[in-house]
Design a protein around this motif. Structure first.
Motif, PDB file in Angstrom:
ATOM      1  N   PHE A 115       1.076  -0.971   0.044  1.00 50.70           N
ATOM      2  CA  PHE A 115      -0.027  -0.017  -0.095  1.00 50.70           C
ATOM      3  C   PHE A 115       0.936   1.257   0.008  1.00 50.70           C
ATOM      4  CE2 PHE A 115      -3.590  -2.108   2.354  1.00 50.70           C
ATOM      5  CZ  PHE A 115      -3.932  -3.046   1.253  1.00 50.70           C
ATOM      6  N   GLU A 141     -10.146  -0.669  -5.986  1.00 47.63           N
ATOM      7  CA  GLU A 141     -10.581  -0.406  -4.571  1.00 47.63           C
ATOM      8  C   GLU A 141     -12.043  -0.061  -4.468  1.00 47.63           C
ATOM      9  OE1 GLU A 141      -9.519   2.926  -1.147  1.00 47.63           O
ATOM     10  OE2 GLU A 141      -8.003   2.695  -2.892  1.00 47.63           O
ATOM     11  N   ARG A 190     -11.077   6.153  -6.337  1.00 48.63           N
ATOM     12  CA  ARG A 190     -10.052   5.352  -6.271  1.00 48.63           C
ATOM     13  C   ARG A 190      -9.514   4.470  -7.437  1.00 48.63           C
ATOM     14  NH1 ARG A 190      -9.854   5.330  -0.250  1.00 48.63           N
ATOM     15  NH2 ARG A 190     -10.895   7.501   0.040  1.00 48.63           N
ATOM     16  N   PRO A 204      -7.411  -0.831  -0.487  1.00 48.78           N
ATOM     17  CA  PRO A 204      -6.738  -0.498  -1.773  1.00 48.78           C
ATOM     18  C   PRO A 204      -6.870  -1.575  -2.933  1.00 48.78           C
ATOM     19  CG  PRO A 204      -5.445   0.318   0.180  1.00 48.78           C
ATOM     20  CD  PRO A 204      -6.394  -0.643   0.827  1.00 48.78           C
ATOM     21  N   HIS A 205      -6.622  -0.957  -3.833  1.00 41.38           N
ATOM     22  CA  HIS A 205      -6.643  -2.154  -5.147  1.00 41.38           C
ATOM     23  C   HIS A 205      -5.765  -3.239  -5.154  1.00 41.38           C
ATOM     24  CE1 HIS A 205      -3.256  -0.696  -7.464  1.00 41.38           C
ATOM     25  NE2 HIS A 205      -3.626   0.485  -7.239  1.00 41.38           N
ATOM     26  N   LYS A 206      -4.627  -3.111  -4.270  1.00 44.37           N
ATOM     27  CA  LYS A 206      -3.579  -4.187  -3.924  1.00 44.37           C
ATOM     28  C   LYS A 206      -4.206  -5.405  -3.210  1.00 44.37           C
ATOM     29  CE  LYS A 206      -0.877  -0.244  -4.614  1.00 44.37           C
ATOM     30  NZ  LYS A 206      -0.510   1.147  -3.981  1.00 44.37           N
ATOM     31  N   ASP A 237       2.581   4.472  -7.541  1.00 41.00           N
ATOM     32  CA  ASP A 237       1.567   3.675  -6.960  1.00 41.00           C
ATOM     33  C   ASP A 237       2.310   2.419  -6.406  1.00 41.00           C
ATOM     34  OD1 ASP A 237      -1.097   2.808  -6.528  1.00 41.00           O
ATOM     35  OD2 ASP A 237      -0.808   1.352  -7.890  1.00 41.00           O
ATOM     36  N   HIS A 281      -0.953   7.158  -0.679  1.00 40.28           N
ATOM     37  CA  HIS A 281      -2.189   7.372  -1.242  1.00 40.28           C
ATOM     38  C   HIS A 281      -3.388   6.451  -0.632  1.00 40.28           C
ATOM     39  CE1 HIS A 281       0.148   9.067  -4.641  1.00 40.28           C
ATOM     40  NE2 HIS A 281      -0.923  10.001  -4.739  1.00 40.28           N
ATOM     41  N   ASP A 282      -2.894   5.423  -0.415  1.00 37.94           N
ATOM     42  CA  ASP A 282      -3.682   4.245   0.118  1.00 37.94           C
ATOM     43  C   ASP A 282      -3.904   4.539   1.800  1.00 37.94           C
ATOM     44  OD1 ASP A 282      -3.784   2.974  -2.306  1.00 37.94           O
ATOM     45  OD2 ASP A 282      -1.931   2.033  -1.893  1.00 37.94           O
ATOM     46  N   GLY A 334      -6.353   8.135   2.292  1.00 31.66           N
ATOM     47  CA  GLY A 334      -7.339   8.286   1.056  1.00 31.66           C
ATOM     48  C   GLY A 334      -8.344   9.239   1.644  1.00 31.66           C
ATOM     49  N   SER A 336      -9.138   0.766   4.839  1.00 34.06           N
ATOM     50  CA  SER A 336      -9.545   0.960   3.557  1.00 34.06           C
ATOM     51  C   SER A 336      -9.062  -0.406   2.945  1.00 34.06           C
ATOM     52  CB  SER A 336      -9.002   2.198   3.023  1.00 34.06           C
ATOM     53  OG  SER A 336      -7.595   2.180   2.864  1.00 34.06           O
ATOM     54  N   HIS A 358      -3.395   8.689 -10.368  1.00 37.84           N
ATOM     55  CA  HIS A 358      -3.504   9.606  -9.237  1.00 37.84           C
ATOM     56  C   HIS A 358      -3.585  11.007  -9.749  1.00 37.84           C
ATOM     57  CE1 HIS A 358      -1.780   6.277  -6.656  1.00 37.84           C
ATOM     58  NE2 HIS A 358      -3.092   6.314  -6.299  1.00 37.84           N
TER      59      HIS A 358
END
Length: 559
Positions: free
Chosen positions: A115, A417, A370, A531-533, A161, A118-119, A122, A529, A358
């Motif tokens: 992460f 995300e 996101r 995140p997309h990861k 990222d 940004h993550d 947020g 949160s 971003h």
């Protein structure tokens, strides 16, 4: 003779539980681990050299092997006999359980992305969701330690990222395959980077684990320990200290408390005998997975905790999130009839496309808040049960068509995300219990416009990349049709989230519950949160960091 009181009791043997046990035993503390699944030994039980042709139905999925006949799941899946769950009216949610020692780490994708700044912050950026109670710089050294311990291959890309690892931490990545290079070239024309995926698969030896030899799918399990799973690494390491005892087939139903409401241990069902047992502990660590840990807390009601344990904020079970999922695939004419060669690699994608938007989001150019990434598919792989669609004819002409199409299809798989929303949560079904009489979770679920707009953008981007490669994509599906069902990506988190205040969170930054100082949560439930990861690397990193802090508290006599 009374049963012993364990210094620390850990519930769960997957990413969070095994890392907690490793770190605590390494610091000299005795640990009892309870695992709801059966014992599992990947060294003796892994069918590493089996081919799809050796399996019933050519290796196709079965009700208990959702990812193919040889996948490493043991007594697990979205449906587990005797362990139902329910969904509220109008909701659709899938809950994956892995009832085996090592949990999901035996068959996860091994994608290991950090992460970023940004993550973790947020909400500070766009006002949505919740911030984590620490920033990236605080956890960066722990990411280094986790990556070095488990073995992660990849490179430092310099992209915003993908925060860099310290020098010497990452192992070398495998070489990209031809279809991945073609996707990368097409994406580059659109201003989108493609870089090596970070994956917990060894390309160099580490301790007594051998590097990957690129021969069999990681989803089978890995008897040589190259593909990270706790059953070939953290659990044996913790056991080697002589301070870890593991009890399998132990279905924890409640955390026990005294008259003052403080934690005294847990009660569990011995699945082999069906009897309930209790064990005492000075500290209890829940790492049973986000929804299982929340279920245990909600079922642990008492006079002092009428709404469930550690739930004075009312947030246990709330903030349920999964990753968004969608995919687009196409035949690429330029890849047809190419020369045959081995493209096995470490079975998953060697390159991927991280989030590149971003700055565009900061400028208000996108209609969703996101990010997402693309996992790339396409290679010469082992044939299985599913033939290429759309083929016509028979005999020699059909064979030639199959050979022409082999290795010519590529796919872009989106993982994005999700923001928490009031419609996504779990509670306890008031009427349904499992085969041991334990009340089961009830899931409430609804994607928001944030996720649907994100998927729409991702599908348009994937189409542009594929068409740049020369593919004919056709009309795109609506995002409501393309998006995966809740729980289907198996990244559910957030149900016991951490925060800075007991008013709106369940734990502090160390995973310590606000209501009970000797009760900790160390699985994906603590995520503020999603995140997309993929979440496993951060689950392990938090568990290492927070267990080291817990070990210090125990040594100082504060717990």
């Amino acid at each position: 003779m009374s049963d012993p009181v364990y210094p620390v009791l850990v519930v769960g043997s997957g990413a969070g539980g095994a890392m907690a046990a490793y770190e605590l035993t390494r610091h000299g503390h005795e640990v009892l681990m309870l695992e709801a699944g059966r014992d599992y030994d990947p060294v003796t039980e892994t069918p590493m050299f089996r081919r799809n042709a050796d399996a019933p139905l050519m290796g196709a999925a079965t009700p208990d092997k959702h990812f193919g006949f040889y996948d490493a799941t043991v007594d697990g899946g979205w449906q587990v006999p005797g362990e139902p769950y329910t969904t509220a009216e109008g909701s659709e949610f899938l809950w994956w359980r892995s009832r085996m020692l090592g949990g999901r780490t035996n068959h996860w994708g091994r994608y290991s992305l950090r992460f970023s700044t940004h993550d973790f912050k947020g909400k500070s950026r766009d006002g949505l969701g919740a911030d984590w109670p620490f920033d990236y710089d605080e956890i960066a050294p722990w990411y280094d330690r986790t990556e070095a311990l488990i073995g992660v291959c990849g490179t430092n890309t310099g992209l915003d990222d993908m925060p860099p690892s310290s020098e010497g931490v990452l192992q070398p990545p495998p070489r990209p395959r031809i279809p991945e290079l073609l996707i990368a070239a097409a994406a580059k024309k659109l201003g989108i980077p493609a870089v090596p995926m970070h994956r917990a698969v060894l390309t160099r030896p580490l301790d007594d684990r051998a590097p990957c030899f690129y021969a069999t799918p990681c989803g089978y399990g890995c008897s040589i320990g190259a593909a990270f799973q706790t059953t070939t690494s953290l659990l044996p390491m913790a056991r080697a200290t002589g301070r870890l005892r593991i009890v399998t087939d132990a279905m924890v139903n409640t955390v026990t408390t005294d008259a003052d409401g403080q934690v005294t241990g847990v009660a569990y069902i011995d699945k082999k005998t069906g009897t309930e047992r209790q064990v005492a502990a000075k500290v209890v660590v829940l790492a049973a997975s986000a929804c299982e840990s929340a279920r245990i807390l909600l079922n642990s009601k008492s006079a002092r905790h009428p709404n469930g344990l550690a739930n004075s904020s009312g947030q246990v079970g709330r903030n349920l999130m999964d990753s968004t999922g969608a995919s687009l695939s196409a035949l690429v004419p330029a890849l047809m009839n190419r020369p045959r060669y081995n493209e096995d690699g470490h079975t998953a994608n060697h390159l991927f496309i991280p989030w590149w938007g971003h700055e565009a989001q900061a400028r208000g150019e996108l209609d969703f808040p996101r990010g997402y990434h693309f996992e790339l598919g396409g290679r010469f792989g082992e044939p299985g049960a599913h033939a290429i669609g759309g083929l016509q004819g028979y005999g020699t002409a059909l064979k030639q068509e199959v050979r022409a199409y082999y290795g010519a299809f590529v796919s872009l798989v989106l993982r994005g995300e999700m923001l928490p929303n009031e419609h996504c949560y779990m509670d306890i079904d008031p009427q349904v219990t499992d085969q041991w009489g334990i009340p089961v979770p009830r899931f409430h679920w609804r994607w928001s416009e944030h996720e649907l707009r994100q998927v729409a953008h991702g599908l348009k981007t994937a189409k542009a990349i594929l068409e740049t490669m020369g593919a004919n994509v056709g009309e795109l599906p609506a995002p409501e049709e393309a998006i995966a069902r809740g729980g289907e990506i198996i990244h559910e988190v957030g149900t016991t989230r951490m925060g800075e205040s007991p008013r709106d969170s369940v734990t502090n930054q160390w995973g310590q519950t606000w209501d009970c100082p000797n009760l900790f949560v160390m699985d994906g439930g603590v995520f503020a949160s999603n995140p997309h990861k993929n979440c496993t690397l951060t689950i392990m990193t938090l568990a290492m960091r927070n267990s080291a802090w817990l070990a210090g508290q125990l040594k100082a006599g504060r717990l």
